[in-house]
Write a protein that holds these residues in place. Sequence first.
Motif, PDB file in Angstrom:
ATOM      1  N   UNK A  70      12.255 -12.608  14.314  1.00 32.72           N
ATOM      2  CA  UNK A  70      11.032 -12.064  13.751  1.00 32.72           C
ATOM      3  C   UNK A  70      11.399 -10.768  12.943  1.00 32.72           C
ATOM      4  N   UNK A  71      11.092 -10.729  11.692  1.00 34.78           N
ATOM      5  CA  UNK A  71      11.379  -9.612  10.835  1.00 34.78           C
ATOM      6  C   UNK A  71       9.865  -9.045  10.714  1.00 34.78           C
ATOM      7  N   UNK A  72       9.780  -7.719  10.406  1.00 36.02           N
ATOM      8  CA  UNK A  72       8.557  -6.842  10.326  1.00 36.02           C
ATOM      9  C   UNK A  72       8.632  -6.136   9.101  1.00 36.02           C
ATOM     10  N   UNK A  73       7.426  -6.439   8.163  1.00 40.29           N
ATOM     11  CA  UNK A  73       7.474  -5.822   7.052  1.00 40.29           C
ATOM     12  C   UNK A  73       6.505  -4.860   6.770  1.00 40.29           C
ATOM     13  N   UNK A  74       6.811  -3.512   6.545  1.00 45.34           N
ATOM     14  CA  UNK A  74       5.884  -2.643   6.652  1.00 45.34           C
ATOM     15  C   UNK A  74       5.275  -2.182   5.118  1.00 45.34           C
ATOM     16  N   UNK A  75       4.040  -2.692   4.731  1.00 47.07           N
ATOM     17  CA  UNK A  75       3.630  -2.210   3.462  1.00 47.07           C
ATOM     18  C   UNK A  75       3.529  -0.917   2.929  1.00 47.07           C
ATOM     19  N   UNK A  76       2.783  -0.119   3.802  1.00 45.49           N
ATOM     20  CA  UNK A  76       2.564   1.219   3.364  1.00 45.49           C
ATOM     21  C   UNK A  76       3.501   2.003   2.471  1.00 45.49           C
ATOM     22  N   UNK A  77       4.653   2.010   2.847  1.00 50.94           N
ATOM     23  CA  UNK A  77       5.865   2.584   2.204  1.00 50.94           C
ATOM     24  C   UNK A  77       5.967   1.953   0.681  1.00 50.94           C
ATOM     25  N   UNK A  78       5.466   0.866   0.440  1.00 50.26           N
ATOM     26  CA  UNK A  78       5.696  -0.086  -0.341  1.00 50.26           C
ATOM     27  C   UNK A  78       4.599   0.265  -1.485  1.00 50.26           C
ATOM     28  N   UNK A  79       3.481   0.119  -0.953  1.00 50.13           N
ATOM     29  CA  UNK A  79       2.012   0.094  -1.931  1.00 50.13           C
ATOM     30  C   UNK A  79       1.085   1.231  -1.546  1.00 50.13           C
ATOM     31  N   UNK A  80       1.358   2.134  -0.697  1.00 51.38           N
ATOM     32  CA  UNK A  80       0.434   3.204  -0.313  1.00 51.38           C
ATOM     33  C   UNK A  80      -0.875   2.565   0.266  1.00 51.38           C
ATOM     34  N   UNK A  81      -1.773   3.496   0.436  1.00 47.48           N
ATOM     35  CA  UNK A  81      -3.186   3.100   1.214  1.00 47.48           C
ATOM     36  C   UNK A  81      -3.919   1.883   0.465  1.00 47.48           C
ATOM     37  N   UNK A  82      -3.891   1.876  -0.801  1.00 44.26           N
ATOM     38  CA  UNK A  82      -4.458   0.881  -1.587  1.00 44.26           C
ATOM     39  C   UNK A  82      -3.421  -0.357  -2.236  1.00 44.26           C
ATOM     40  N   UNK A  83      -3.330  -1.433  -1.699  1.00 45.14           N
ATOM     41  CA  UNK A  83      -2.397  -2.395  -2.009  1.00 45.14           C
ATOM     42  C   UNK A  83      -2.960  -3.207  -3.345  1.00 45.14           C
ATOM     43  N   UNK A  84      -2.582  -3.027  -4.243  1.00 43.55           N
ATOM     44  CA  UNK A  84      -3.058  -3.623  -5.541  1.00 43.55           C
ATOM     45  C   UNK A  84      -2.184  -4.018  -6.723  1.00 43.55           C
ATOM     46  N   UNK A  85      -0.775  -3.493  -6.152  1.00 42.45           N
ATOM     47  CA  UNK A  85       0.270  -3.913  -7.142  1.00 42.45           C
ATOM     48  C   UNK A  85       0.903  -5.311  -6.978  1.00 42.45           C
ATOM     49  N   UNK A  86       0.540  -6.274  -7.822  1.00 44.44           N
ATOM     50  CA  UNK A  86       0.949  -7.605  -7.643  1.00 44.44           C
ATOM     51  C   UNK A  86       2.449  -7.788  -7.906  1.00 44.44           C
ATOM     52  N   UNK A  87       3.153  -7.156  -8.703  1.00 43.45           N
ATOM     53  CA  UNK A  87       4.521  -7.095  -8.762  1.00 43.45           C
ATOM     54  C   UNK A  87       5.287  -6.772  -7.563  1.00 43.45           C
ATOM     55  N   UNK A  88       4.730  -5.616  -6.695  1.00 41.47           N
ATOM     56  CA  UNK A  88       5.393  -5.523  -5.447  1.00 41.47           C
ATOM     57  C   UNK A  88       5.102  -6.568  -4.669  1.00 41.47           C
TER      58      UNK A  88
END
Lengths: 321, 96
Positions: free
Chosen positions: B1-19
């Motif tokens: 199992x791998x875990x991907x934390x999104x907050x460090x990548x996108x912040x509190x509003x996930x809107x960047x489709x490139x990421x």
Amino acid sequence: MKMHLSNSAFLGNIDPFLRGLDTSDPAKLEITANKKWISIHPVVLSMAAALGLNLRPSDIKCEKLEAVSRHYLKRMGLFKLLGIESDIRIREHEPAGRFIPLTQIYNSEELTRFITEMIPLLHLEPKQAEPIKYVVSELVRNVLEHAQSSCGAIVAAQYYKKSNTIRIGIVDTGVGIKKTINQSHDAPTHLEAIRLALIPGITGTTKKEGGTETNAGAGLFFIKSIAQINRDFFMIYSGNAMFKLLKSADGRKHVRLEADPFKNRHSKGEDYPFWNGTVVGIDISLSKTSEFSVLLDLIREVYIKTVRERKKEGYRKPRFI
Amino acid sequence: MIRIKLFPLVGSFAENKDIARQVRIGRIIPALEGGKDVTIDFEKVEAATQSFIHALISDIIRKYGSEILDRIYFKNCSETVKKMITIVVDYMQESV
């Protein structure tokens, strides 16, 4: 090109302003204004900026403005963005002023930064900020991905205390909705292209249900739904066509979302001066903002129903002999 | 199992489709193809756009079928993030 900034041009009464536009000579822009008062939606300012940005400053002629409210144009950054002189003097608002001046966005990073900085400028609570961030992100991304606009996306927003509303304008001078939609669908007119673009699951990038890896054809439907559920105005103008979602009566308890925008309470026309690109204006009332998660339940319901019905249309029929 | 934390990548509003695309191609797909399950952690991500979620997972459902959802876990989702994921998962299953 000629644009007259009238004493009142908001989404509810924007039609005469649009009809008064003269886009016939793209090499020059002449801006005139009401002598006494200028009161305009941010989308109108964004349109003025978008037209001017494709020209050299020397090809833009802005008459000496006399209206008492002329400082608004300066405060929103119109002259600065266009690189033209103005003798209007203003005392800069402290950063707490509730408006977003005209901003040009060219790429994804600029958009992310803009959204982060926008919310404190508008002094919004988290619940109020959610739909606004959503609308700006999706609309600007549409421009960046589909419009091929030489001036990027031009965005402006303003808070109106009396109506407790945020009004937003997002404009580009790109290829327009018809060209984008017709890459995969058959829209003979600009108005039909706008209709298709507003239907969930229809995108210019593919005919396939579910879209491509990056596009589903859902963005504009979500935005129209946000406006509809909050009983706010939403206007989209591209080519010679304009569609406007009208406010629904407050008395009705439940608003029913429609997949087909022409089933909404609306006005439309396809005899407007030709706009090369796309113009979107939206009002978001802060006092009526429904819970975003409730809206998502309704969107899910309509979205799935629409996809199912469309798939069913393509089913082979049994041949009874 | 791998875990991907999104907050460090996108912040509190996930809107960047490139990421979203980078996460899908660079992390989710290699993990799934390597036989590992994936947890996408939305901790501190308050909201996400439909476009972001679509760019993150739609192509995975299209390529591997809806069974792949048994190997992807969405953790610490806010109410609106959960609903956005549900919308995308539903319309993709209706479409493929």
